[in-house]
Scaffold this motif. Structure first.
Motif, PDB file in Angstrom:
ATOM      1  N   ILE A 213       0.299  -1.316   0.056  1.00  0.00           N
ATOM      2  CA  ILE A 213       0.440   0.377  -0.174  1.00  0.00           C
ATOM      3  C   ILE A 213       1.194   1.607   0.152  1.00  0.00           C
ATOM      4  N   CYS A 214       2.007   1.122   1.026  1.00  0.00           N
ATOM      5  CA  CYS A 214       2.340   2.103   0.663  1.00  0.00           C
ATOM      6  C   CYS A 214       3.795   2.447  -0.903  1.00  0.00           C
ATOM      7  N   MET A 215       4.094   1.009  -1.125  1.00  0.00           N
ATOM      8  CA  MET A 215       4.579   1.622  -2.606  1.00  0.00           C
ATOM      9  C   MET A 215       3.681   2.660  -3.678  1.00  0.00           C
ATOM     10  N   PHE A 216       1.844   2.100  -3.762  1.00  0.00           N
ATOM     11  CA  PHE A 216       1.802   2.867  -4.444  1.00  0.00           C
ATOM     12  C   PHE A 216       1.333   4.533  -4.227  1.00  0.00           C
ATOM     13  N   MET A 217       2.172   4.910  -2.784  1.00  0.00           N
ATOM     14  CA  MET A 217       2.081   6.236  -2.851  1.00  0.00           C
ATOM     15  C   MET A 217       3.685   6.885  -2.857  1.00  0.00           C
ATOM     16  N   THR A 218       4.422   6.011  -2.911  1.00  0.00           N
ATOM     17  CA  THR A 218       6.113   6.374  -2.166  1.00  0.00           C
ATOM     18  C   THR A 218       6.158   6.518  -4.485  1.00  0.00           C
ATOM     19  N   ALA A 219       5.573   5.531  -5.550  1.00  0.00           N
ATOM     20  CA  ALA A 219       5.701   5.585  -6.978  1.00  0.00           C
ATOM     21  C   ALA A 219       5.098   6.767  -7.774  1.00  0.00           C
ATOM     22  N   ILE A 220       4.241   7.048  -7.089  1.00  0.00           N
ATOM     23  CA  ILE A 220       3.164   8.255  -7.200  1.00  0.00           C
ATOM     24  C   ILE A 220       3.464   9.610  -7.470  1.00  0.00           C
ATOM     25  N   THR A 221       4.440   9.408  -6.089  1.00  0.00           N
ATOM     26  CA  THR A 221       4.708  10.613  -6.005  1.00  0.00           C
ATOM     27  C   THR A 221       6.104  11.006  -6.188  1.00  0.00           C
ATOM     28  N   GLU A 222       7.033   9.976  -6.852  1.00  0.00           N
ATOM     29  CA  GLU A 222       8.291  10.096  -7.655  1.00  0.00           C
ATOM     30  C   GLU A 222       7.381  10.593  -9.051  1.00  0.00           C
ATOM     31  N   LEU A 223       7.380   9.584  -9.190  1.00  0.00           N
ATOM     32  CA  LEU A 223       7.012   8.832 -11.032  1.00  0.00           C
ATOM     33  C   LEU A 223       6.174  10.151 -11.306  1.00  0.00           C
ATOM     34  N   PHE A 224       4.899  10.297 -10.896  1.00  0.00           N
ATOM     35  CA  PHE A 224       3.458  11.060 -11.943  1.00  0.00           C
ATOM     36  C   PHE A 224       4.085  12.441 -11.749  1.00  0.00           C
ATOM     37  N   THR A 225       5.122  12.924 -10.588  1.00  0.00           N
ATOM     38  CA  THR A 225       5.865  14.494 -10.039  1.00  0.00           C
ATOM     39  C   THR A 225       6.384  14.343 -11.529  1.00  0.00           C
ATOM     40  N   GLY A 226       7.536  13.298 -11.692  1.00  0.00           N
ATOM     41  CA  GLY A 226       8.196  13.819 -12.851  1.00  0.00           C
ATOM     42  C   GLY A 226       8.023  13.836 -13.973  1.00  0.00           C
ATOM     43  N   ALA A 275      10.213  10.535   3.085  1.00  0.00           N
ATOM     44  CA  ALA A 275       8.608  11.084   2.692  1.00  0.00           C
ATOM     45  C   ALA A 275       8.854  12.234   3.869  1.00  0.00           C
ATOM     46  N   ILE A 276       9.203  12.901   4.260  1.00  0.00           N
ATOM     47  CA  ILE A 276       9.294  14.001   5.044  1.00  0.00           C
ATOM     48  C   ILE A 276      10.288  15.523   3.917  1.00  0.00           C
ATOM     49  N   PHE A 277      11.033  14.683   3.388  1.00  0.00           N
ATOM     50  CA  PHE A 277      12.406  15.551   2.444  1.00  0.00           C
ATOM     51  C   PHE A 277      10.865  15.738   1.429  1.00  0.00           C
ATOM     52  N   ALA A 278      10.007  14.654   0.883  1.00  0.00           N
ATOM     53  CA  ALA A 278       8.893  14.360  -0.505  1.00  0.00           C
ATOM     54  C   ALA A 278       8.231  15.500   0.122  1.00  0.00           C
ATOM     55  N   ALA A 279       7.748  15.903   0.523  1.00  0.00           N
ATOM     56  CA  ALA A 279       6.099  16.348   1.354  1.00  0.00           C
ATOM     57  C   ALA A 279       6.553  18.168   0.991  1.00  0.00           C
ATOM     58  N   VAL A 393      -2.549  18.560  -4.466  1.00  0.00           N
ATOM     59  CA  VAL A 393      -3.258  17.368  -4.622  1.00  0.00           C
ATOM     60  C   VAL A 393      -2.866  15.993  -3.953  1.00  0.00           C
ATOM     61  N   THR A 394      -1.334  16.400  -4.501  1.00  0.00           N
ATOM     62  CA  THR A 394      -0.244  15.274  -5.191  1.00  0.00           C
ATOM     63  C   THR A 394      -0.005  14.911  -3.648  1.00  0.00           C
ATOM     64  N   LEU A 395       0.400  16.109  -3.032  1.00  0.00           N
ATOM     65  CA  LEU A 395       1.026  16.262  -2.049  1.00  0.00           C
ATOM     66  C   LEU A 395       0.063  15.542  -0.540  1.00  0.00           C
ATOM     67  N   VAL A 396      -0.625  15.331  -0.234  1.00  0.00           N
ATOM     68  CA  VAL A 396      -1.059  14.909   0.624  1.00  0.00           C
ATOM     69  C   VAL A 396      -0.635  13.071   0.815  1.00  0.00           C
ATOM     70  N   LEU A 397      -0.374  13.002  -0.404  1.00  0.00           N
ATOM     71  CA  LEU A 397       0.251  11.244  -0.165  1.00  0.00           C
ATOM     72  C   LEU A 397       1.603  11.527   0.127  1.00  0.00           C
ATOM     73  N   PRO A 398       2.378  12.178   0.415  1.00  0.00           N
ATOM     74  CA  PRO A 398       3.888  12.062   1.394  1.00  0.00           C
ATOM     75  C   PRO A 398       3.520  12.342   2.462  1.00  0.00           C
ATOM     76  N   ILE A 399       2.212  13.639   3.517  1.00  0.00           N
ATOM     77  CA  ILE A 399       2.192  13.732   4.055  1.00  0.00           C
ATOM     78  C   ILE A 399       1.590  12.056   5.126  1.00  0.00           C
TER      79      ILE A 399
END
Length: 425
Positions: A213-226, A275-279, A393-399
């Motif tokens: 479940i955490c992988m869903f959010m880490t991948a979106i935070t990294e790859l969608f933004t990129g 996660a802290i730095f990504a947020a 909107v995407t910021l919610v995920l790393p939080i």
């Protein structure tokens, strides 16, 4: 001799991953041009981008199931053939559907590379999994940097996107040749004696499901933004592609120096730090303007730097019974989540643009407007406002991840204490 064979397999794996990352970097750089050449809106571009993320998890999950049976070498032969087919079809694309299917083929090839190479690296370095997976995965952001620089160079030379895609053929042919000449070991799960039953029980354990479940959010935070940073941040800089290059450049450096950080913090501590730095970085990207955005990209790059390889490394170290299937389910879950999120956000982004256009405006009319017209200016302003809103909107995920990984750190400390107490008895 064994060390020489191990190093050759590792470097050939890095080259195969380079092809995977080039496909991301080059596509991110040519998205706007594809929209212009084939008159595609953000929803259609989002669907094309998402297709790569569909093929990726499909290949990873299937590959994770069959890799112990057919071997890692045969999987990489399949990846090589799909890469060749996908690159060729992209070069000769005629519109939406050929771009759609060519991107799907490349996505399948990319997933097959990871399906074989993640367990291969874990097998080659059983005592140094997370660090070596970080070294291996530094070639993903490294390839994105190379890809975006290729796009920038070719655009300045007035060379078309077809030639940009064709550059991927060079490393593809090289990695296909190298793997054809090397011998592969059995996967770590097989060599360690874990049964298929052990593997399936491991991927149903609470800890594995939590990490999935955490992988869903880490991948979106990294790859969608990129992938979308060039589209979303045109309002803050005319060099949005340089933001992607800066972010991924930081990821290359960070992963290259992963060993002392992983040793000091342990994988779960690295994930919390990330996660802290990504947020913080994502918040900065959505609010900063002008040259300060480059500082925001630096912070964001530090944040997402260790996400992908450390997630996989955590599973390899702490749930080894899950074997290749566990590693590939993690990667597949991440890419699947990005595909769904990208499709949703493509439509969401179009909706935000319409919201910021004059009342009753039709997006197609403004998209077709010539440069210099009032409609084109209004569309540009609407995009300037919509892009940062998508990032917010995407910021919610790393939080959410900060909370989740704090819990993981506490849990792993408790588990280690119980293990030490049991050993003392």
């Amino acid at each position: 001799m064994q060390n020489i064979q191990t190093n050759k397999l590792f470097w050939a794996s890095c080259l195969a991953l380079l092809v995977t990352s080039l496909s991301f970097g080059i596509r991110a750089g040519m998205m706007n041009q594809l929209g212009i050449d084939f008159q595609l809106n953000a929803t259609q571009l989002g669907s094309i981008t998402a297709t790569a993320f569909w093929g990726f998890p499909l290949a990873m999950v299937i590959g994770g199931v069959i890799v112990d049976v057919i071997g890692m070498k045969r999987l990489l032969v399949i990846a090589f053939l799909f890469h060749l087919a996908g690159i060729a079809l992209t070069i000769f694309a005629q519109g939406y559907w050929t771009l759609f299917f060519s991107t799907l083929l490349i996505g399948i090839a990319n997933g097959t590379v990871e399906a074989a190479c993640n367990p291969l690296v874990a097998t080659l370095y059983p005592k140094d999994k997370t660090t070596r997976l970080n070294y291996f995965h530094l070639w993903f952001p490294g390839g994105i940097v190379i890809g975006t620089l290729v796009v920038t160079l070719f655009v300045n030379l007035h060379l078309g996107w077809q030639l940009q895609v064709a550059t991927m053929l060079i490393p593809t042919l090289i990695y296909g040749f190298l793997f054809s000449r090397l011998d592969f070991p059995p996967t770590e799960r097989v060599s360690s004696g874990y049964s298929s039953g052990d593997m399936y029980m491991a991927v149903l354990s609470p800890l594995f499901i939590f990490m999935l479940i955490c992988m869903f959010m880490t991948a979106i935070t990294e790859l969608f933004t990129g992938q979308w940073i060039g589209l979303l941040l045109k309002n803050v800089t005319n060099n949005a592609l340089l933001l992607l290059t800066l972010t991924t450049g930081i990821m290359v450096v960070g992963r290259a120096f992963a060993k002392p950080i992983v040793k000091k913090l342990a994988p779960q501590g690295v994930l919390l730090f990330s996660a802290i730095f990504a947020a913080i970085g994502l918040y900065m990207l959505s609010t900063f303007t002008g040259s300060s955005v480059f500082f925001a990209a630096l912070i964001f790059g530090i944040g997402v730097c260790y996400f992908w390889p450390t997630m996989i490394g955590f599973v390899a170290e702490n749930i080894p019974q899950s074997g290749a299937l566990g590693l590939n389910l993690m990667g597949g879950a991440g890419m699947f989540a990005v595909s769904i999120y990208t499709m949703f956000m493509g439509g969401f982004y179009d909706g935000l643009i319409v919201k910021h256009l004059p009342a009753g405006a039709h997006l197609g009319t403004y998209t077709a407007a010539a440069d210099g017209t009032p409609e084109a200016a209004a569309l540009n302003e609407a995009k300037n406002l919509a892009g940062p809103e998508v990032l917010q909107v995407t910021l919610v995920l790393p939080i959410i991840l900060i909370v989740a990984f704090t819990g993981l750190v506490v849990y792993m400390r408790s588990r280690k204490s119980r293990q030490l107490a049991a050993e003392a008895i």
